[in-house]
Design an enzyme around this catalytic site. Sequence first.
Site, mmCIF file in Angstrom:
data_model
loop_
_atom_site.group_PDB
_atom_site.id
_atom_site.type_symbol
_atom_site.label_atom_id
_atom_site.label_comp_id
_atom_site.label_asym_id
_atom_site.label_seq_id
_atom_site.Cartn_x
_atom_site.Cartn_y
_atom_site.Cartn_z
ATOM 1 N N GLU A 484 0.816 -1.240 0.069
ATOM 2 C CA GLU A 484 -0.036 0.129 -0.136
ATOM 3 C C GLU A 484 0.758 1.272 -0.089
ATOM 4 O O GLU A 484 0.506 2.145 -0.476
ATOM 5 C CB GLU A 484 -1.113 -0.025 1.183
ATOM 6 C CG GLU A 484 -1.929 -1.072 1.201
ATOM 7 C CD GLU A 484 -2.655 -1.279 2.413
ATOM 8 O OE1 GLU A 484 -3.110 -0.202 2.862
ATOM 9 O OE2 GLU A 484 -2.765 -2.408 3.092
ATOM 10 N N GLU A 800 2.946 -7.387 9.868
ATOM 11 C CA GLU A 800 1.466 -6.742 9.833
ATOM 12 C C GLU A 800 0.655 -7.782 10.805
ATOM 13 O O GLU A 800 -0.307 -7.123 11.422
ATOM 14 C CB GLU A 800 0.766 -6.946 8.566
ATOM 15 C CG GLU A 800 -0.322 -6.478 8.024
ATOM 16 C CD GLU A 800 -1.027 -6.350 6.874
ATOM 17 O OE1 GLU A 800 -1.982 -5.949 6.544
ATOM 18 O OE2 GLU A 800 -0.301 -7.273 5.961
#
Length: 926
Positions: A484, A800
Amino acid sequence: MPLLLSDLRADHLENPLALRRLTPRLTWRVRAEGTASAPRAHRIRITAAEGALAHDSGWIDSDATALEPLDFKGAPGADYRWHLAVRDADGDEVEASAGFGIGLADWDAPWAEPVQERVLAEGPLEIGPEVFAPATDATPPGERLHPPRHLRQAFDLPAAPVSARLRITSQGVHQPSLNGRPVGDGLLAPGYESYQHEISVMTHDVTSLLQEGANVLGVILGDGWYAGRISILGRSAQYGDVLRATWRLEVDLPDGSRRVIRPDASVRSSRGPIDWSDIFIGERHDARAETPGWDEPSADAEASEGWTPCALVPVSVPLVPFIGEPIRRVRELPAQRILTTPAGETVIDFGQVMAGRVRMRVRGERGTVVRLEHAEVIDAEGNFLDNILGVNKDQADEYVLAGRPEGEEWEPLFTFHGFRYVKLIGYPGTPAPEDFTAVVIANDLAQTASFSSSHARLDRLVENTIWSQRSNFLAVPTDCPQRERAGWTGDLQIFAPTAATLMGVAAFLDRWLRNVRVDQAAHDGIVPIIVPMPPAMDDPELPNAGLGDITDAAGWSDAITIAPWELYRHYGDPRFLRDNLEAMRTWVEHQTADAAASLPAGLDPASISPERLARQRLLWNGRMNFGDWLTPSTLDGSRPEAAGLDEFSAIMLAPQLTAELTGPLFQIRSLDLYAASAEALGDAATAAQAREHAAAVRAAFAAEYVGDDGRIGPDMQGIAVLALAFDAVPDDIRPRVVARLVELVQEAGVHLDTGFVSVPFLLDVLWDEGHADLARALLVQDTAPSWLYEVDHGATTIWEAWNAVHEDGTVERMSMNHYAFGCVVDWMMRRLAGIELIEPGYRRTRIAPDLDGVLEHCQAHVDAPAGRIAVDWVRTGADARLTVEIPLGVTAEVALAPGWTLDGPTELTPGTHTLRAARTEESTAS
């Protein structure tokens, strides 16, 4: 010996060339050596470039190491020197000087727009399955991407300059040169920002690059964030589909005259050897097409085929000075090994997950194509695994050899990747590790803290956090450097205390917060969940604007109150509050208005009492938000509500269970910080009003959600943690809430079950409520979910998700480089090492090492604004030795845990102190 002056800075930068503010904040450090006494007064004089006095503060009786000369206003475009004098108690003086420039207020140069293929707008317009799936478009990048452009402007000078500044920016990213030599060492300028609102101008001192006679300015233009594929969507041309550059080359000549060179009809453009380049996809360079000397003075440079005039286009977007450290090459890592995987592929292992690209040496036949594919992991069998899925997330570079007999060296120019491993395809001959170097790129922020202890795995956790911060503080504070690369506001606010401890982030986050403010202004007071907000996710006419129904969110949008406060605390600079106070006010007023206008889903105002309706109208709980995002028990199926859910539904379970509570909890948090900020700036009335409102929201929250048995809402660790951390629990019920939190931790097998926004507060809440042993046990827990599980399973950055790699070695296809959960390092520095700021800028500091815990020794330091604060402690049985270093301008208090007696002073003045302590009661360590 005299006092020693160092680290002279203007707006947190060393010798900046173009500040945005007309009145900079000037800071310095003072050290005493030998018998020098402490500073007692200082004086600052500011002189213009020609030597004229522009400001004289006179002698100020203070030991402060900062001054904002409010009666000085710099002239746009001017250069200044500032001269610091410090006097000690004996009357001896010492002096030092540094420089700063003021950026331009107005821009009078046009864009130079080269002839080019427009960027193809491609990629999804909504968040659907393809965003998280392997790419399905088999169209080669060369058929979808366009080549970067080379711009060239020739000009003559009657003499070599005495001074010269190049101010340059672009729609796209640019790399400038003068007479064939690079201008500066920055990369990917001007970086990423809210381009539709303003674009930053880079300023370079180019005096040494110019010469009498013929000169050439060269500029290479690439897509970058402006036109390339960005965000979770991977969509291109979100800000524009045409690349442009503008510049002012300001040349001061020996005769006193000034010449300003701007884009004009003489600018020519051509394509170069880069066939295509994209931040996400990668870059292809054809060395056969290189044209050496294209950016040098040459009679035939523009005579070659393909050079065409550029159009001149008016600049309509505000251009402002770039603030902060540029993106640079900050580390180089040699290849650790070259593997032949079970699948028969050649893979280079650099030993560290990072953000950057590879510099390669190669020798082979002309036209040979070498391809480098990047990933962060290998799978359980040892094969290369592309862990980043989605549209346009290729992360692949290609190099076409020119066939030079002596060999060739290449590094991409306008791309970067998140990786540790590189799959090598088409390399001629046998690759050797020495032919490959990983070039780490980031905004060039100084590391300002260290942690080294008797616990190697905790040391690795700190190192992993530093690497994740380095990888993600790149242009803007991003969530991850591959999938991202977006400025999620929630990630930043969670990590802000750790970020400001580990690195010098003042100027970097000052620039980002300006983007937050301009994006907020464009959204009628709402702080977006991503800044800069990608336009394809921000158009209400497009599907899934924002993120479905979530356009602002508790714990994300509150970054506008949290981040400025943390920066003020760490740097002692009130401008972080002053610049953002109006934005804070606008945000809390939005929360208040939205609370009054909305109710939680399913709550019928006609079916509840007027008293309860009045309480509900105080609570910001009627909008969907991310809640305590990614709470582990909502993802692993252990909660009853999670049974039978598919992956997406499981991800959204935490928001469904907790969003109604995280909204008002972060509403309280923002009101508290708004009040504290107003008070710090001397606005007592605003502070009192905000505190009164916060008290009403607290009372309403407690009445609606806090049970007499200590259970809150869905009875989850994270909600209890936030309620306790934000003081949203009545005093008489607080012990029961704490007891229930402890039960929840124990029921989870002494594991955290806190989500994204509550993790930063978990260990502090337990510690402050008398459960330090449980906080320590969670820190050193080594089964998932836990920090040390990642370390034990080979992590070199922060993952993450807690279980990105499973016990059996199965690797999830997700980011291995998200800094957010590294927020625990702030706690480790304060609670374990024992360095805790008490007053803004560390002017008063607490030294409180954890002598009862898991460490036998610890060395740590923080570079505070006034200087280095360091601890070095060793525990041997019931005795401990502490060495503490305190800089001038800081005082410290020593606070040991109950059961320890200090043999020495509890108040420490500047200097180095050796202290001893003895334990008189049994340890509470678990």
